[in-house]
Write an enzyme that holds these catalytic residues in place. Structure first.
Site, short mmCIF file in Angstrom:
data_model
loop_
_atom_site.label_atom_id
_atom_site.label_comp_id
_atom_site.label_asym_id
_atom_site.label_seq_id
_atom_site.Cartn_x
_atom_site.Cartn_y
_atom_site.Cartn_z
N ARG A 1 29.21 40.62 -1.73
CA ARG A 1 29.91 41.90 -1.91
C ARG A 1 30.82 41.90 -3.14
NH1 ARG A 1 34.60 44.53 1.08
NH2 ARG A 1 34.18 46.77 1.01
N HIS B 1 30.79 44.69 -6.01
CA HIS B 1 31.98 45.47 -6.39
C HIS B 1 32.42 45.21 -7.82
CE1 HIS B 1 33.56 46.74 -2.14
NE2 HIS B 1 32.28 46.96 -2.29
N ASN C 1 38.69 47.57 -1.92
CA ASN C 1 38.93 46.12 -2.04
C ASN C 1 40.18 45.62 -1.33
OD1 ASN C 1 36.64 45.80 -3.65
ND2 ASN C 1 37.78 46.16 -5.56
C1 HEM Z 1 25.30 51.84 -0.10
C2 HEM Z 1 26.60 51.93 -0.18
C3 HEM Z 1 27.52 50.94 0.46
C4 HEM Z 1 28.60 51.25 1.20
C5 HEM Z 1 29.11 52.64 1.54
C6 HEM Z 1 29.18 50.01 1.65
C7 HEM Z 1 30.32 49.91 2.44
C8 HEM Z 1 30.79 48.74 3.00
C9 HEM Z 1 31.93 48.66 3.88
C10 HEM Z 1 32.82 49.81 4.30
C11 HEM Z 1 32.05 47.37 4.27
C12 HEM Z 1 33.12 46.78 5.19
C13 HEM Z 1 34.35 46.38 4.39
C14 HEM Z 1 35.54 46.01 5.24
O1 HEM Z 1 35.75 46.61 6.29
O2 HEM Z 1 36.29 45.09 4.84
C15 HEM Z 1 30.99 46.63 3.62
C16 HEM Z 1 30.77 45.29 3.77
C17 HEM Z 1 29.80 44.58 3.09
N1 HEM Z 1 28.97 45.08 2.10
FE1 HEM Z 1 28.67 47.02 1.67
N2 HEM Z 1 28.44 48.97 1.18
C18 HEM Z 1 27.41 49.49 0.44
C19 HEM Z 1 26.46 48.76 -0.27
C20 HEM Z 1 26.44 47.40 -0.36
C21 HEM Z 1 25.63 46.65 -1.29
C22 HEM Z 1 24.72 47.26 -2.34
C23 HEM Z 1 25.88 45.33 -1.06
C24 HEM Z 1 25.33 44.12 -1.75
C25 HEM Z 1 24.20 44.08 -2.41
C26 HEM Z 1 26.83 45.26 0.03
C27 HEM Z 1 27.27 44.12 0.62
C28 HEM Z 1 28.19 44.07 1.66
C29 HEM Z 1 28.47 42.87 2.42
C30 HEM Z 1 27.74 41.55 2.28
C31 HEM Z 1 29.50 43.18 3.31
C32 HEM Z 1 30.22 42.24 4.29
C33 HEM Z 1 31.34 41.55 3.54
C34 HEM Z 1 32.15 40.55 4.35
O3 HEM Z 1 31.85 40.29 5.51
O4 HEM Z 1 33.12 40.02 3.78
N3 HEM Z 1 27.16 46.53 0.41
N4 HEM Z 1 30.25 47.49 2.86
#
Ligand code: HEM
Ligand SMILES: *[C@@H]1O[C@H](CO)[C@@H](O)[C@H](O)[C@H]1NC(C)=O
Ligand SMILES: *[C@@H]1O[C@H](CO)[C@@H](O)[C@H](O)[C@H]1NC(C)=O
Ligand SMILES: *[C@@H]1O[C@H](CO)[C@@H](O)[C@H](O)[C@H]1NC(C)=O
Ligand SMILES: *[C@@H]1O[C@H](CO)[C@@H](O)[C@H](O)[C@H]1NC(C)=O
Length: 317
Positions: free
Chosen positions: A62, A66, A94
């Site tokens: 992530r 970002h 973030n």
């Molecule tokens: C399509 C639009 C996307 C949205 C709206 C989105 C939104 C989010 C949100 C809200 C979280 C939770 C953050 C938190 O509560 O701390 C998250 C976690 C995550 N996102 Fe996305 N995301 C998107 C696309 C992506 C993409 C393209 C990737 C990587 C290629 C990605 C990888 C991740 C990963 C791996 C997590 C878990 C991180 C952790 O456990 O520390 N996301 N995302």
């Protein structure tokens, strides 16, 4: 009118060529003379970090995403605030959410010991993301190298560029298009949510207000996450949150997505068919995810003499 259109065409073609050239400037063997041990050093650092905490692989993936969505893959996300700018660490997406900074810091320190002043923080982020996915069972891809690091960062650019979980499908498609990414890239890259966690605040709206959610799954989540939000975290893929597989898409078919933005990909519109395909065909998902990551990783890199090789990832030299 005709000449105006011709001019526009020339400009568009020129922009395309320019973009392709920038991406092509990255090469897999960029450090093979100056820092031949780079890849094993990063690999070892990622392996150790995941050994300490399996979730960190998701966090590293992530972090790269970002970074790349805010003015390109230039390690701007790693910069601390200065007198001259407010950085990206406290942007909406973030603050209290992006993690893995210390892992990158440790890896960078080991890389600096081996080959001082040579390897960019942006390249380390790209490599760490790829090793994390591979280590958790996902596909591999060729990581082009040669990115340089930015000398500035912008919280408002991060607020404006990183997609939020409340977006509609139309808005998600537009957000990815702004980065030169296709609808297919959007659906495949969202499969990153096969690993990692999200906080209650990011999914409260979905579990209380949305129609497209399995009733018992919603009830289970509501028992942990109040309407007003709290700090608990739940897996984005409730079945296998530390395995990179295609169960995320099966969850979408069953209306068991954690985020509103995830369920938007399977909610009676144009992307339903891709979700169905990935839910039944892991190889197709892995292939498209890997292709999408190569594109994501190549967004507007600083190359040549632009930017710098930061010695400390968190501050400009
Ligand atoms: C399509 C639009 C996307 C949205 C709206 C989105 C939104 C989010 C949100 C809200 C979280 C939770 C953050 C938190 O509560 O701390 C998250 C976690 C995550 N996102 Fe996305 N995301 C998107 C696309 C992506 C993409 C393209 C990737 C990587 C290629 C990605 C990888 C991740 C990963 C791996 C997590 C878990 C991180 C952790 O456990 O520390 N996301 N995302
Ligand atoms: C970031 O989170 C901290 C709490 O950890 C909070 O005090 C601060 O106001 C937040 N910053 C922004 C810009 O939201
Ligand atoms: C970015 O978002 C944060 C958190 O929502 C907010 O506090 C801040 O004012 C925004 N900053 C800019 C510069 O847009
Ligand atoms: C659910 O919708 C109501 C009414 O539109 C709104 O006031 C509330 O903030 C929403 N709840 C969440 C958790 O987003
Ligand atoms: C799915 O479609 C319904 C009906 O158009 C809409 O109310 C809802 O917001 C959409 N998204 C989700 C995640 O439920």
């Amino acid at each position: 009118m005709a000449s105006y259109h011709f001019l526009l065409l020339v400009l568009v073609v020129a922009a395309r060529i320019y973009e392709t050239e920038a991406a092509n400037k990255l090469s897999t063997n960029f450090y093979s003379c100056n820092c031949p041990k780079l890849l094993p050093i990063v690999k070892k650092g990622v392996k150790k970090a995941i050994g300490n905490e399996a979730r960190i692989g998701a966090s590293l993936l992530r972090l790269h995403f970002h970074d790349c969505f805010v003015n390109g893959c230039d390690a701007s996300i790693l910069l601390d605030d200065t007198r001259n700018f407010v950085g990206e660490k406290t942007a909406a997406a973030n603050n209290n959410s992006a993690r893995g900074f210390n892992v990158i810091k440790d890896i960078k320190a080991n890389v600096e010991k081996e080959c001082p002043g040579v390897v960019s923080c942006a390249d380390i982020l790209a490599l760490a993301a790829q090793y994390s996915v591979v280590y958790l069972g996902g596909p591999s891809w060729e990581v082009g190298l040669g990115r340089r690091d930015s000398t500035t960062a912008s919280r408002s650019d991060a607020n404006n560029s990183i997609p939020g979980p409340f977006l509609s499908l139309t808005a998600l498609i537009k957000n990815f298009a702004n980065q030169g990414l296709s609808v297919k890239d959007l659906v495949a890259l969202s499969g990153a949510h096969t690993i990692g966690l999200a906080s209650c605040r990011t999914f409260a709206g979905h579990i209380y207000n949305d129609s497209s959610i399995d009733a018992s799954y919603a009830k289970f989540l509501q028992s942990k996450c109040p309407r007003s939000g709290n700090d608990i975290h739940e897996p984005l893929d409730y079945q296998t949150p530390i395995h990179f597989d295609n169960l995320y898409y099966k969850n979408l078919l069953n209306k068991k997505a954690l985020l509103h933005s995830d369920q938007e990909l399977f909610n009676g519109s144009s992307t339903d068919n891709l979700v169905k395909k990935y839910a039944t065909d892991t190889a197709a998902f892995f292939k498209d995810f890997a292709q999408g990551m190569v594109k994501l990783s190549s967004i507007k890199p600083l190359t040549g003499s632009k930017g710098q090789i930061r010695i400390n990832c968190e501050k400009v030299n």
